[in-house]
Design a protein around this motif. Sequence first.
Motif, PDB file in Angstrom:
ATOM      1  N   UNK A 118      -3.781 -12.055   5.399  1.00  0.00           N
ATOM      2  CA  UNK A 118      -2.726 -11.543   4.523  1.00  0.00           C
ATOM      3  C   UNK A 118      -1.579 -12.535   4.503  1.00  0.00           C
ATOM      4  N   UNK A 119      -0.984 -12.659   3.328  1.00  0.00           N
ATOM      5  CA  UNK A 119       0.172 -13.548   3.185  1.00  0.00           C
ATOM      6  C   UNK A 119       1.011 -13.057   2.021  1.00  0.00           C
ATOM      7  N   UNK A 120       2.224 -13.586   1.936  1.00  0.00           N
ATOM      8  CA  UNK A 120       3.084 -13.236   0.815  1.00  0.00           C
ATOM      9  C   UNK A 120       2.981 -14.350  -0.215  1.00  0.00           C
ATOM     10  N   UNK A 121       2.937 -13.961  -1.497  1.00  0.00           N
ATOM     11  CA  UNK A 121       2.895 -14.963  -2.557  1.00  0.00           C
ATOM     12  C   UNK A 121       4.325 -15.371  -2.939  1.00  0.00           C
ATOM     13  N   UNK A 122       4.459 -16.239  -3.909  1.00  0.00           N
ATOM     14  CA  UNK A 122       5.765 -16.742  -4.328  1.00  0.00           C
ATOM     15  C   UNK A 122       6.687 -15.674  -4.876  1.00  0.00           C
ATOM     16  N   UNK A 123       6.127 -14.567  -5.333  1.00  0.00           N
ATOM     17  CA  UNK A 123       6.932 -13.472  -5.875  1.00  0.00           C
ATOM     18  C   UNK A 123       7.332 -12.470  -4.789  1.00  0.00           C
ATOM     19  N   UNK A 124       6.980 -12.763  -3.542  1.00  0.00           N
ATOM     20  CA  UNK A 124       7.328 -11.862  -2.444  1.00  0.00           C
ATOM     21  C   UNK A 124       6.419 -10.648  -2.344  1.00  0.00           C
ATOM     22  N   UNK A 125       5.219 -10.734  -2.898  1.00  0.00           N
ATOM     23  CA  UNK A 125       4.241  -9.633  -2.859  1.00  0.00           C
ATOM     24  C   UNK A 125       3.122  -9.993  -1.884  1.00  0.00           C
ATOM     25  N   UNK A 126       2.580  -8.965  -1.247  1.00  0.00           N
ATOM     26  CA  UNK A 126       1.495  -9.183  -0.300  1.00  0.00           C
ATOM     27  C   UNK A 126       0.185  -9.478  -1.023  1.00  0.00           C
ATOM     28  N   UNK A 127      -0.544 -10.447  -0.511  1.00  0.00           N
ATOM     29  CA  UNK A 127      -1.899 -10.765  -0.953  1.00  0.00           C
ATOM     30  C   UNK A 127      -2.776 -10.511   0.263  1.00  0.00           C
ATOM     31  N   UNK A 128      -3.669  -9.538   0.135  1.00  0.00           N
ATOM     32  CA  UNK A 128      -4.479  -9.110   1.272  1.00  0.00           C
ATOM     33  C   UNK A 128      -5.954  -9.375   0.971  1.00  0.00           C
ATOM     34  N   UNK A 129      -6.588 -10.217   1.796  1.00  0.00           N
ATOM     35  CA  UNK A 129      -8.022 -10.446   1.673  1.00  0.00           C
ATOM     36  C   UNK A 129      -8.722  -9.581   2.700  1.00  0.00           C
ATOM     37  N   UNK A 130      -9.727  -8.850   2.247  1.00  0.00           N
ATOM     38  CA  UNK A 130     -10.487  -7.980   3.126  1.00  0.00           C
ATOM     39  C   UNK A 130     -11.686  -8.737   3.686  1.00  0.00           C
ATOM     40  N   UNK A 131     -12.287  -8.194   4.731  1.00  0.00           N
ATOM     41  CA  UNK A 131     -13.423  -8.854   5.374  1.00  0.00           C
ATOM     42  C   UNK A 131     -14.614  -9.025   4.441  1.00  0.00           C
ATOM     43  N   UNK A 132     -14.721  -8.170   3.408  1.00  0.00           N
ATOM     44  CA  UNK A 132     -15.834  -8.301   2.462  1.00  0.00           C
ATOM     45  C   UNK A 132     -15.553  -9.320   1.365  1.00  0.00           C
ATOM     46  N   UNK A 133     -14.379  -9.984   1.423  1.00  0.00           N
ATOM     47  CA  UNK A 133     -14.032 -11.016   0.455  1.00  0.00           C
ATOM     48  C   UNK A 133     -13.160 -10.539  -0.689  1.00  0.00           C
ATOM     49  N   UNK A 134     -12.993  -9.233  -0.837  1.00  0.00           N
ATOM     50  CA  UNK A 134     -12.146  -8.705  -1.905  1.00  0.00           C
ATOM     51  C   UNK A 134     -10.697  -9.102  -1.638  1.00  0.00           C
ATOM     52  N   UNK A 135      -9.986  -9.473  -2.705  1.00  0.00           N
ATOM     53  CA  UNK A 135      -8.581  -9.853  -2.586  1.00  0.00           C
ATOM     54  C   UNK A 135      -7.747  -8.901  -3.423  1.00  0.00           C
ATOM     55  N   UNK A 136      -6.757  -8.288  -2.795  1.00  0.00           N
ATOM     56  CA  UNK A 136      -5.867  -7.336  -3.444  1.00  0.00           C
ATOM     57  C   UNK A 136      -4.442  -7.869  -3.388  1.00  0.00           C
ATOM     58  N   UNK A 137      -3.690  -7.654  -4.471  1.00  0.00           N
ATOM     59  CA  UNK A 137      -2.317  -8.138  -4.563  1.00  0.00           C
ATOM     60  C   UNK A 137      -1.386  -6.952  -4.793  1.00  0.00           C
ATOM     61  N   UNK A 138      -0.314  -6.905  -4.036  1.00  0.00           N
ATOM     62  CA  UNK A 138       0.698  -5.873  -4.201  1.00  0.00           C
ATOM     63  C   UNK A 138       1.342  -6.032  -5.581  1.00  0.00           C
ATOM     64  N   UNK A 139       1.559  -4.905  -6.288  1.00  0.00           N
ATOM     65  CA  UNK A 139       2.167  -4.994  -7.619  1.00  0.00           C
ATOM     66  C   UNK A 139       3.446  -4.169  -7.743  1.00  0.00           C
ATOM     67  N   UNK A 140       3.865  -3.529  -6.672  1.00  0.00           N
ATOM     68  CA  UNK A 140       5.119  -2.792  -6.729  1.00  0.00           C
ATOM     69  C   UNK A 140       6.146  -3.441  -5.803  1.00  0.00           C
ATOM     70  N   UNK A 141       7.307  -2.827  -5.700  1.00  0.00           N
ATOM     71  CA  UNK A 141       8.375  -3.396  -4.875  1.00  0.00           C
ATOM     72  C   UNK A 141       8.520  -2.673  -3.534  1.00  0.00           C
ATOM     73  N   UNK A 142       7.567  -1.816  -3.178  1.00  0.00           N
ATOM     74  CA  UNK A 142       7.652  -1.097  -1.902  1.00  0.00           C
ATOM     75  C   UNK A 142       7.646  -2.069  -0.733  1.00  0.00           C
ATOM     76  N   UNK A 143       8.478  -1.761   0.237  1.00  0.00           N
ATOM     77  CA  UNK A 143       8.534  -2.588   1.440  1.00  0.00           C
ATOM     78  C   UNK A 143       7.403  -2.187   2.377  1.00  0.00           C
ATOM     79  N   UNK A 144       6.779  -3.183   2.991  1.00  0.00           N
ATOM     80  CA  UNK A 144       5.736  -2.938   3.982  1.00  0.00           C
ATOM     81  C   UNK A 144       6.368  -3.245   5.338  1.00  0.00           C
ATOM     82  N   UNK A 145       6.700  -2.202   6.119  1.00  0.00           N
ATOM     83  CA  UNK A 145       7.447  -2.411   7.365  1.00  0.00           C
ATOM     84  C   UNK A 145       6.775  -3.352   8.358  1.00  0.00           C
TER      85      UNK A 145
END
Length: 180
Positions: A118-145
């Motif tokens: 997992x890492x943050x992209x240039x827009x400050x959103x989380x990019x999460x890669x799962x063990x199965x290879x799927x990649x999901x990107x945060x699209x809202x402004x919610x904070x992840x504590x």
Amino acid sequence: MTISKARASLGAALLGAVALTGAPALAQGKPEARAATLQKLSDCRKVADSTARLACYDAAAAELETAEAKGDIVVVDREQARTVRRQAFGFSMPSLTLFERGEKAEEVDTITAKVASASMNGAGKWVVELEDGAVWVQIDANEVPLSPKAGDPVRIRRASMGSYLMSVKNQRSFRARRQE
């Protein structure tokens, strides 16, 4: 997993689906149509003479095996069809009705997985890669504590209007979109 690998895997699954039913049948919305090679095998039952029927079966079975070996036709069992539906979770795709023959389609509304990275992209959103290879990107402004880390459990569920909610380590959910 790169976008091209993900698309290739999904493409191979869809290609197998098309080979199973025949492209014209899909275009006409007739999932019950069969590939010509499989239909030839089935038609052998109509041959009255037992010797001729056996010869028909032998020829049709050989043609089916050749077509499968060349990749012209793909046979998919129910478990493989379920796997394809789960792997496609989060993607907008046309109906895969040919995977639903003989049973009501299992509706996948939630998946669980583990974070590979997992890492943050240039827009400050989380990019999460799962063990199965799927990649999901945060699209809202919610904070992840707590920052997602490799091995953390993830739950992704279908939300309203085609969106998805992701929760990492049972934290508050955030909206996400599948990228790969």
